[in-house]
Motif scaffolding. Structure first.
Motif, mmCIF file in Angstrom:
data_model
loop_
_atom_site.group_PDB
_atom_site.id
_atom_site.type_symbol
_atom_site.label_atom_id
_atom_site.label_comp_id
_atom_site.label_asym_id
_atom_site.label_seq_id
_atom_site.Cartn_x
_atom_site.Cartn_y
_atom_site.Cartn_z
ATOM 1 N N ASP A 262 0.847 -1.192 0.044
ATOM 2 C CA ASP A 262 -0.098 0.085 0.016
ATOM 3 C C ASP A 262 0.976 1.246 0.042
ATOM 4 O OD1 ASP A 262 -2.306 -1.452 0.165
ATOM 5 O OD2 ASP A 262 -2.264 -1.432 2.179
ATOM 6 N N CYS A 263 2.118 0.986 0.018
ATOM 7 C CA CYS A 263 2.975 2.435 0.030
ATOM 8 C C CYS A 263 2.822 3.001 -1.478
ATOM 9 C CB CYS A 263 4.585 2.101 -0.017
ATOM 10 S SG CYS A 263 4.915 1.348 1.885
ATOM 11 N N ARG A 264 2.931 4.443 -1.391
ATOM 12 C CA ARG A 264 2.613 5.268 -2.515
ATOM 13 C C ARG A 264 3.441 4.827 -3.751
ATOM 14 N NH1 ARG A 264 2.733 11.415 -1.684
ATOM 15 N NH2 ARG A 264 1.209 10.944 -0.493
ATOM 16 N N ASP A 267 8.996 1.666 -5.089
ATOM 17 C CA ASP A 267 10.410 1.402 -4.583
ATOM 18 C C ASP A 267 10.652 2.138 -3.393
ATOM 19 O OD1 ASP A 267 10.013 3.865 -5.262
ATOM 20 O OD2 ASP A 267 12.103 3.961 -6.512
ATOM 21 N N CYS A 268 9.648 2.113 -2.631
ATOM 22 C CA CYS A 268 9.555 2.749 -1.203
ATOM 23 C C CYS A 268 10.395 2.023 -0.235
ATOM 24 C CB CYS A 268 8.017 2.659 -0.528
ATOM 25 S SG CYS A 268 8.217 3.803 1.020
ATOM 26 N N HIS A 269 11.390 2.707 0.442
ATOM 27 C CA HIS A 269 12.340 1.934 1.324
ATOM 28 C C HIS A 269 11.568 1.996 3.133
ATOM 29 C CE1 HIS A 269 16.259 2.094 -1.262
ATOM 30 N NE2 HIS A 269 15.149 1.346 -1.793
ATOM 31 N N HIS A 270 10.664 2.536 2.935
ATOM 32 C CA HIS A 270 9.994 2.506 4.339
ATOM 33 C C HIS A 270 10.705 3.291 5.420
ATOM 34 C CE1 HIS A 270 8.020 -0.340 1.856
ATOM 35 N NE2 HIS A 270 8.952 -1.269 2.029
ATOM 36 N N ARG A 271 11.245 4.349 5.039
ATOM 37 C CA ARG A 271 12.102 5.199 5.828
ATOM 38 C C ARG A 271 12.036 6.455 5.903
ATOM 39 N NH1 ARG A 271 18.050 3.422 4.792
ATOM 40 N NH2 ARG A 271 17.397 4.301 2.973
ATOM 41 N N GLY A 275 3.705 8.894 1.998
ATOM 42 C CA GLY A 275 2.709 8.037 1.317
ATOM 43 C C GLY A 275 3.062 6.586 1.860
ATOM 44 N N CYS A 276 4.324 6.193 2.621
ATOM 45 C CA CYS A 276 4.666 5.175 3.134
ATOM 46 C C CYS A 276 3.720 4.591 3.955
ATOM 47 C CB CYS A 276 5.870 5.133 4.019
ATOM 48 S SG CYS A 276 6.355 3.738 4.504
ATOM 49 N N ALA A 277 3.262 3.064 3.855
ATOM 50 C CA ALA A 277 2.156 2.445 4.499
ATOM 51 C C ALA A 277 2.788 1.984 5.779
ATOM 52 C CB ALA A 277 1.353 1.496 3.694
ATOM 53 N N VAL A 278 4.010 1.742 5.714
ATOM 54 C CA VAL A 278 4.692 0.822 6.684
ATOM 55 C C VAL A 278 4.678 1.456 8.205
ATOM 56 C CG1 VAL A 278 7.027 -0.373 7.498
ATOM 57 C CG2 VAL A 278 5.885 -0.820 5.476
ATOM 58 N N GLU A 279 5.021 2.835 8.019
ATOM 59 C CA GLU A 279 5.186 3.804 9.033
ATOM 60 C C GLU A 279 3.922 3.846 9.927
ATOM 61 O OE1 GLU A 279 8.466 6.253 10.743
ATOM 62 O OE2 GLU A 279 8.630 5.540 8.671
HETATM 63 ZN ZN LIG Z 1 6.891 2.303 2.565
#
Ligand SMILES: [Zn+2]
Ligand SMILES: Nc1nc2c(ncn2[C@@H]2O[C@H](COP(=O)(O)OP(=O)(O)OP(=O)(O)O)[C@@H](O)[C@H]2O)c(=O)[nH]1
Ligand SMILES: [Mg+2]
Length: 323
Positions: A262-264, A267-271, A275-279
């Motif tokens: 679900d990240c925008r 290639d999101c690194h979740h940092r 739009g990062c869904a992990v945070e």
């Molecule tokens: Zn992310």
């Protein structure tokens, strides 16, 4: 690669059940275990390898291993030179063993679980020495709950409870499993209880020096009486798996990979990206904060290796695997 004509003819199938450099223990098709040597300088084998061998009277060995079959799966480690070094081959399941003493290294456990994801292995976590008071410490209980919730099999064991390995024996009764973890968590003690009649050397910690004795020095494969194969492996101080490209590191953390869909940005690194869904999932407690920190540690290491590879410098981590 070895030239076919240099390979002695008349070879038979075998399995490497222990490897000490050029000396190995091989199980032949009838189940006999024979000391063997490796033929030729560039032949390398690890515990679990399927090989071809032929009888020979060579320097006290009963046979010569002449060829390694392609590996179905392999668990490897990242060495300090940045290379990938196989540890055991042809396995189905990694079992990370933790204990209250020596103090459980949960980040190490996460790195083993990531290694299992990348090597296409099933994985499980065992808390051993549950007889010790530290076994019910909240950090440990919480970590085991998280592992269970994200789908790993979790078992507990103690050598003080004679019947208590049934659950583990069931878990290991299919395929080939390897016990991994810090030195002294009780991998060999567990192996001895799961495979009656063997005497895997158990290290008795000498109190004065904290030096371990009879620590396991090579991986050894045993047949479990209730089915399955078990490999007892030497304990480690630190471990890191060979790393994928930074954008693929999250695939080693299944609950993070699930949310990352679900990240925008793909290639999101979740940092902290927009739009990062992990945070938000971590803030809401759906992704464990400690696991997210473990992921970011491995991501950092993967970036470090990727940068060195780009600059063609020697791919060495600055110190250890922790940042
Ligand atoms: Zn992310
Ligand atoms: N209290 C308690 N002690 C245990 C238990 N299992 C193992 N131990 C002790 O822990 C120490 C280390 O056990 P090992 O089985 O040699 O540990 P290991 O993981 O194989 O260690 P390495 O071979 O060095 O990796 C020994 O002194 C064991 O007696 C347990 O369930 N409870
Ligand atoms: Mg051991």
């Amino acid at each position: 690669m070895r030239q076919p004509e240099s390979k002695p003819a008349g070879s038979a199938p075998g399995r490497i059940v222990a490897s000490h450099g050029r000396r190995v223990l091989l199980e032949d098709a009838s189940g006999r275990r024979l000391p063997c040597r490796l033929f030729g300088r560039d032949l390398k084998v690890v515990c679990g390898d399927r090989v071809r061998w032929r009888p020979a009277d060579a320097e006290g060995a009963d046979g010569l291993v002449v060829e390694v079959e392609p590996r179905r799966t392999v668990l490897s480690r990242l060495n300090m030179g940045g290379g990938s070094e196989p540890i055991v081959a042809n396995l189905d399941r990694l079992v990370a063993v933790l204990a209250p003493a020596p103090a459980a290294d949960l980040d190490l456990c996460d790195r083993y679980l990531a290694a299992a994801e990348w090597a296409d292995l099933e994985a499980a976590v065992v808390l051993n020495k549950r007889d010790l008071p530290g076994a019910s410490e909240p950090v440990l209980t919480r970590a085991l709950d998280v592992y269970r919730r994200i789908g790993y099999a979790v078992a507990t064991a103690s050598k003080r409870e004679p019947a208590g390995v049934d659950e583990l024996a069931r878990l290991l009764s299919r395929g080939t499993s390897v016990l991994v973890g810090q030195s002294g968590v009780g991998k060999s003690s567990l192996t001895n209880r799961l495979v009656p009649g063997i005497e895997a050397a158990v290290q008795e910690i000498s109190r004065g020096t904290q030096e371990g004795r009879h620590t396991t020095t090579a991986a050894v494969l045993y047949l479990l009486p209730g089915g399955g194969e078990l490999i007892d492996s030497p304990g480690v101080r630190d471990y890191a798996p060979p790393l994928p490209a930074p954008r693929n590191v999250a695939s080693g953390f299944r609950e993070i990979a699930a949310v990352a869909a679900d990240c925008r940005f793909p290639d999101c690194h979740h940092r902290g990206e927009p739009g990062c869904a992990v945070e938000p999932a971590a803030a809401a407690g759906r992704v464990d904060a400690r696991r997210l920190a473990s992921y970011r540690q491995l991501l950092g290491l993967a970036e470090q290796f990727a940068a060195r590879a780009r600059s063609k410098g020697p791919p060495r981590p600055d110190r250890g695997f922790r940042r």
